[in-house]
Design a protein around this motif. Structure first.
Motif, PDB file in Angstrom:
ATOM      1  N   GLU A 190       0.573  -9.895  -3.946  1.00 23.40           N
ATOM      2  CA  GLU A 190      -0.516  -9.317  -5.081  1.00 23.40           C
ATOM      3  C   GLU A 190      -1.470 -10.470  -5.454  1.00 23.40           C
ATOM      4  OE1 GLU A 190      -1.595  -6.020  -7.376  1.00 23.40           O
ATOM      5  OE2 GLU A 190       0.347  -6.161  -6.179  1.00 23.40           O
ATOM      6  N   ASP A 191      -0.743 -11.762  -5.662  1.00 25.00           N
ATOM      7  CA  ASP A 191      -1.763 -12.779  -5.894  1.00 25.00           C
ATOM      8  C   ASP A 191      -2.948 -13.120  -4.750  1.00 25.00           C
ATOM      9  OD1 ASP A 191      -2.563 -14.773  -7.851  1.00 25.00           O
ATOM     10  OD2 ASP A 191      -1.779 -16.339  -6.184  1.00 25.00           O
ATOM     11  N   ARG A 192      -2.585 -12.856  -3.575  1.00 23.49           N
ATOM     12  CA  ARG A 192      -3.280 -12.971  -2.523  1.00 23.49           C
ATOM     13  C   ARG A 192      -4.300 -11.885  -2.344  1.00 23.49           C
ATOM     14  NH1 ARG A 192      -5.140 -15.490   0.594  1.00 23.49           N
ATOM     15  NH2 ARG A 192      -4.429 -14.942   2.635  1.00 23.49           N
ATOM     16  N   GLY A 193      -4.139 -10.697  -2.975  1.00 28.27           N
ATOM     17  CA  GLY A 193      -5.199  -9.352  -2.938  1.00 28.27           C
ATOM     18  C   GLY A 193      -4.621  -8.754  -1.763  1.00 28.27           C
ATOM     19  N   LEU A 194      -3.325  -8.557  -1.484  1.00 29.80           N
ATOM     20  CA  LEU A 194      -2.603  -7.958  -0.124  1.00 29.80           C
ATOM     21  C   LEU A 194      -1.830  -6.964  -0.851  1.00 29.80           C
ATOM     22  CD1 LEU A 194      -2.059 -10.728   2.378  1.00 29.80           C
ATOM     23  CD2 LEU A 194      -3.591  -9.081   2.492  1.00 29.80           C
ATOM     24  N   LYS A 195      -2.488  -5.874  -1.289  1.00 34.88           N
ATOM     25  CA  LYS A 195      -1.812  -4.838  -2.049  1.00 34.88           C
ATOM     26  C   LYS A 195      -0.863  -4.182  -1.137  1.00 34.88           C
ATOM     27  CE  LYS A 195      -4.814  -4.492  -5.946  1.00 34.88           C
ATOM     28  NZ  LYS A 195      -4.124  -5.579  -6.905  1.00 34.88           N
ATOM     29  N   GLY A 196      -0.988  -3.885   0.079  1.00 32.73           N
ATOM     30  CA  GLY A 196      -0.105  -3.297   1.029  1.00 32.73           C
ATOM     31  C   GLY A 196       1.237  -4.099   1.078  1.00 32.73           C
ATOM     32  N   PHE A 197       1.267  -5.450   1.340  1.00 30.63           N
ATOM     33  CA  PHE A 197       2.529  -6.031   1.287  1.00 30.63           C
ATOM     34  C   PHE A 197       3.010  -6.200   0.392  1.00 30.63           C
ATOM     35  CE2 PHE A 197      -0.315  -7.588   4.858  1.00 30.63           C
ATOM     36  CZ  PHE A 197       0.877  -8.137   6.040  1.00 30.63           C
TER      37      PHE A 197
END
Length: 172
Positions: free
Chosen positions: A33-40
């Motif tokens: 989430e912090d990395r902006g990878l909402k799918g992961f």
């Protein structure tokens, strides 16, 4: 017939391991989430729910067999990640560990001829095979496509499409 104390203890420990898995995967979701990878992050939020479901199924089994489980403290996850592959590799290693724990529960039940517990654990043995395969696929996909921004974007989109489904086949 009362549940064997060794079987009950192993299953109690498994409840804690499943809750820890849920807690651990929450930290993975937070990392992504912090990395902006909402799918992961979505993938791991679903894992959070599934692991909690597993703990509740084992709890229900114990209660249905006239045994009141004792809830223990859940350890604090201590993983720190340097890149997007590391949580996936940690997830695979963790699933392999959980498989060993399920096998231990099965062995304890087998030693005392607790057929009912073994039958319940059959579901978990199969589930762990699926969990390991999914984790392994995620590691492979990240190694193949994750270093390319478009590939990472596509993987993230794929994982964003995953939807939580209550596991009705759980042995409750």
């Amino acid at each position: 017939m009362a549940i064997n104390s060794a079987v009950a203890q192993a299953l109690e420990e498994q409840i804690n391991a499943e809750l820890y898995s849920s807690y651990l995967y929450l930290t993975f979701a937070d990392y992504y989430e912090d990395r902006g990878l909402k799918g992961f992050a979505n993938w791991y939020m679903i894992q959070v729910k599934e692991e909690a479901d597993h703990a509740l199924a084992i709890r229900r089994y114990l209660l249905d067999n006239d045994y009141k489980p004792t809830m223990e403290a859940i350890a604090k996850p201590d993983k720190v990640f340097e890149n997007d592959l590391e949580p996936l590799e940690a997830g695979l290693a963790h699933e392999e560990y959980v498989t060993s724990l399920i096998h231990h529960c099965y062995e304890v039940a087998h030693e005392v001829h607790d057929i009912r517990a073994m039958q319940m654990l059959d579901w978990f043995v199969k589930e762990q095979g699926e969990e390991e395969a999914n984790a392994r696929d995620m590691v492979t996909n990240m190694k193949l496509f994750g270093s390319d921004p478009k590939g990472l974007f596509d993987l993230d989109r794929e994982y964003q499409a995953r939807v939580y489904t209550a596991q009705t086949a759980l042995p409750m």
